[in-house]
Design an enzyme around this catalytic site. Sequence first.
Site, PDB file in Angstrom:
ATOM      1  N   GLU A  68       0.651  -3.584  -6.256  1.00 19.26           N
ATOM      2  CA  GLU A  68       0.954  -3.836  -7.495  1.00 19.26           C
ATOM      3  C   GLU A  68       2.008  -2.808  -7.945  1.00 19.26           C
ATOM      4  O   GLU A  68       1.960  -1.583  -7.624  1.00 19.26           O
ATOM      5  CB  GLU A  68      -0.236  -3.632  -8.636  1.00 19.26           C
ATOM      6  N   CYS A  69       3.011  -3.314  -8.718  1.00 16.18           N
ATOM      7  CA  CYS A  69       4.143  -2.179  -9.221  1.00 16.18           C
ATOM      8  C   CYS A  69       3.687  -1.384 -10.281  1.00 16.18           C
ATOM      9  O   CYS A  69       4.430  -0.490 -10.878  1.00 16.18           O
ATOM     10  CB  CYS A  69       5.392  -3.072  -9.328  1.00 16.18           C
TER      11      CYS A  69
END
Length: 210
Positions: free
Chosen positions: A204-205
């Site tokens: 996930e960013c």
Amino acid sequence: MKNNQTAEYNTELRNKPALEIVRWGIARANGRAMVSTNFRPFEAVVLHLCTQVQPDIPVLWVDHGYNRSATYLYAEKLRDMLHLNLKIYLPKLTTAHRDAIYGPIPSFDDETELKKFSAMMKLEPFQHGMKELAPTVWFTALRKVQNPGRAKLDHLAEDKSYGTIKISPVFYWTDADMEAYLEQHNLPNEWDYFDPTKADEKRECGIHVI
């Protein structure tokens, strides 16, 4: 929204068609619905669904500057086809400026530098966009099959980071479901996509807190 309410709403939405879920969300948004996109594969589906219900819905896109040419062409094609009310947010530094100071994009195994890179080039402009647009309902293209972290989510969640209700109308759709929708509505797809702020699909960013 209380946790038991969230569970009740998710039970209510579980077997509804995606378009009905979008209508449900927009009816509760008090004119402040928004959809985010990164123009990755299959993004045309959620953008088409949302614009069917609210043609002028704001579409938040963080252009971190490192997209491939095909992604930019895909974005322009969908903007023209769907008449998207595209709201583009940019980092404070251009890619050339960032690279000159900090060097090339961090490698996928350098978690510390990847987090710094994501924060600077994606999260900061996203937070700016969310503050400016201030949605009460935020539509996303999150799907259960995308990565293990997302598998434990559902159609609807309260996002306390941004004070909004996050709705993922195609959460339970498979890739085959997405392909069928694209074909049914004559929508384009684009596979030459890479997001350096995530490095790989299982990471996930930071935009979606899992």
